[in-house]
Design an enzyme around this catalytic site. Structure first.
Site, mmCIF file in Angstrom:
data_model
loop_
_atom_site.group_PDB
_atom_site.id
_atom_site.type_symbol
_atom_site.label_atom_id
_atom_site.label_comp_id
_atom_site.label_asym_id
_atom_site.label_seq_id
_atom_site.Cartn_x
_atom_site.Cartn_y
_atom_site.Cartn_z
ATOM 1 N N ASP A 27 -40.151 19.639 33.170
ATOM 2 C CA ASP A 27 -40.261 19.546 34.617
ATOM 3 C C ASP A 27 -41.707 19.242 35.022
ATOM 4 O O ASP A 27 -42.646 19.848 34.487
ATOM 5 C CB ASP A 27 -39.830 20.903 35.202
ATOM 6 C CG ASP A 27 -39.708 20.892 36.709
ATOM 7 O OD1 ASP A 27 -38.851 20.167 37.221
ATOM 8 O OD2 ASP A 27 -40.487 21.618 37.365
ATOM 9 N N GLU A 70 -41.099 20.334 13.412
ATOM 10 C CA GLU A 70 -40.852 21.317 12.345
ATOM 11 C C GLU A 70 -39.376 21.630 12.205
ATOM 12 O O GLU A 70 -38.930 22.137 11.195
ATOM 13 C CB GLU A 70 -41.537 22.648 12.704
ATOM 14 C CG GLU A 70 -42.987 22.734 12.398
ATOM 15 C CD GLU A 70 -43.534 24.054 12.940
ATOM 16 O OE1 GLU A 70 -42.800 25.077 12.953
ATOM 17 O OE2 GLU A 70 -44.695 24.045 13.383
#
Ligand code: GLC
Length: 515
Positions: A201, A250
């Site tokens: 956002d 990751e």
């Protein structure tokens, strides 16, 4: 065609308070969403972007988060979230959650601690506090995007705090390492739970220019269609994304970030999409463009050229929870709906990603006549009603022809629905040839079977019309009022948003031809 799902996905935005209400409190919830996963699977979407469902006083419909690791009790709890996510995954649908890092709710523990602490304290350093010198004169001329000043005084009158949005949404200070650490931890919290990514956002807003200088003019800035400002699209914001990208990498599963970044050019937007930053950024140019061949073509060319420069997919949008629904933007009624379908079909044949806002697949219009007493958007209140706000695109979905709130929930809905929405319900449109819902289903299925690999413009079929070859099909789009001849573009019509008669495609229509 592509090795990454997010380079050509169709992603459906669920606005949780208005999607489906399972517990009958008048507001949608996670269990309601879970119950409608078969509907989303039948629509053929690849992923859902879920607007915020986190703990929040709901002063800005959940874009005011008081606890980033908890689900708002109005929507359910973490177990409900896990169940919904598991069911979505089982149906082959990925789930992207909405991260709000520019500001917290004023009810967030950090802001409460800041208010309780003294000026100059580490608690206040997490936000933008400034001493009051003259109680009539805020630290700079910035205005809230929702109207009124962007500064509010603490109760003791000694300091101001900055809020680019509502006074209940204080801006975080991204110069503070604690803020970085906290959001990295929040990212991991949701990644560990299995989400497939984040919509960020106000992704262009977190970093403010040094010294918080005045903006030009009177300080009023529109978020939509804005230009650069001392609080928007500052270069420093890219460092944040460079620190986030390794975190998401990751994790397995090809997870993504999508930016809500309002910039003044496709070129500035593409900077967010450099290989070590974010995966997608909404292109709002088509939200702003008038329904015309020239405007659409310009926006398409510019997005394709700039995103190719950074190797990122184009990300197309026509509607969301902040803008007027595109049926209404294009004139409303039958004309608006015809044009809206034509524009959607066009988007679905462009190379890149397409976002669909809940209810557009039913042909829902903006509700323009909501009475003041039911409105909730802070924009309406902060401008004294001068700006009507965004409630009209947030009216709960109709699922059935009849019944309480047309099947949205057992006890009405938080915003009233128009009396004629039963005819636009999923039930009324399901399986009905020619309905908007069946049109979306067919268009999404055909898009998958004919994946765009690029875009080559072909000769224009008429004055306010264009045609292109996307590598898998030929699309002809007629923006004008008069029909255009399409015989030269192909023989087999795969899909037409309104019927082709005598070799003519009517005004406000798109047709796809087999190559
Ligand atoms: C984004 C959201 C909007 C919200 C604002 C503040 O633009 O999409 O709904 O009001 O940010 O968080």
């Amino acid at each position: 065609m592509s090795e990454h799902w997010w380079r050509d996905a169709v992603i459906y935005q669920v606005y949780p308070r208005s999607f489906a209400d399972a517990d009958g409190d008048g507001m949608g919830d996670l269990e309601g969403i879970r119950s409608r996963i078969p509907y989303l699977a039948a629509l053929g979407v690849d992923a859902v972007w879920l607007s915020p469902c986190f703990a929040s006083p709901q002063k800005d419909a959940g874009y005011d988060v008081s606890d980033y690791r908890r689900i708002d009790p109005r929507f359910g709890d973490l177990d409900d979230f896990d169940r919904m996510l598991a069911d979505a995954h089982a149906a082959g649908i990925r789930l992207i959650v909405d991260l709000v890092p520019n500001h917290t709710s004023s009810e967030h523990a950090w802001f409460q601690a800041a208010l309780a602490a003294a000026p100059g304290s580490p608690e206040r350093e997490r936000y933008h506090f400034r001493d009051v010198v003259d109680p009539e004169v805020p630290p700079n001329n910035w205005q809230s995007i929702f109207g009124g000043p962007a500064w509010t005084k603490t109760d003791d009158g000694k300091q101001w705090y900055l809020h680019l949005f509502d006074a209940s949404q204080p801006d975080l200070n991204w110069d503070n390492p604690e803020v970085h650490a906290e959001f990295q931890s929040v990212l991991r919290f949701w990644l560990d739970r299995g989400v497939d990514g984040f919509r960020i956002d106000v992704a262009h807003g977190m970093v403010k220019a040094d010294g918080l200088p005045d903006t030009g003019g009177d300080g009023t800035i529109e978020m939509i269609g804005t230009t650069q400002a001392p609080f928007f699209d500052q270069d420093g914001v890219h460092d944040i994304y460079r620190s986030w990208r390794p975190i998401i990498e990751e994790y397995d599963g090809d997870r993504i970030f999508v930016a809500e970044a309002w910039t003044d050019s496709a070129e500035r937007r593409s900077l967010y999409l450099r290989p070590d930053e974010l995966h997608q950024a909404f292109n709002f140019d088509l939200v702003l463009a008038p329904f015309s061949a020239a405007d659409f073509r310009k926006a398409i060319d510019s997005e394709i050229a700039n995103n190719a420069g950074v190797g990122a997919p184009c990300t197309w949008v026509l509607s969301n929870h902040d803008v007027q629904r595109h049926v209404t933007r294009y004139g409303g009624g039958e004309l608006g709906l015809a044009r809206a379908k034509a524009a959607t079909q066009l988007l679905l044949s462009l190379p890149g990603v397409v976002y669909v806002y809940q209810g557009e697949e039913l042909g829902l219009n903006e509700v323009l006549d909501l009475p003041a007493e039911v409105r909730e958007d802070p924009t309406f209140f902060r401008t004294g009603g001068a700006q009507i706000g965004r409630d009209g695109c947030r009216v709960p979905l109709p699922w059935t022809r009849e019944g309480s709130s047309f099947g949205f929930g057992a006890n009405g809905s938080w915003l009233p629905q128009p009396a004629d929405w039963g005819a636009l319900s999923a039930e009324a449109e399901d399986g009905v040839p020619g309905s908007t819902l069946e049109f979306y289903r067919s268009a999404i299925a055909l898009r998958k079977a004919h994946k765009a690999t690029g875009l080559t413009w072909l000769a224009d079929p008429g004055e306010d019309a264009f045609a292109f070859d996307n590598g898998a099909l030929v699309a002809v789009v007629n923006f004008g009022a008069e029909p255009v001849p399409v015989a030269g573009y192909g023989t087999e019509v795969l899909l037409a948003s309104s019927p082709i008669t005598d070799g003519l495609l009517p005004g406000g229509s798109t047709a796809w031809f087999n190559k």
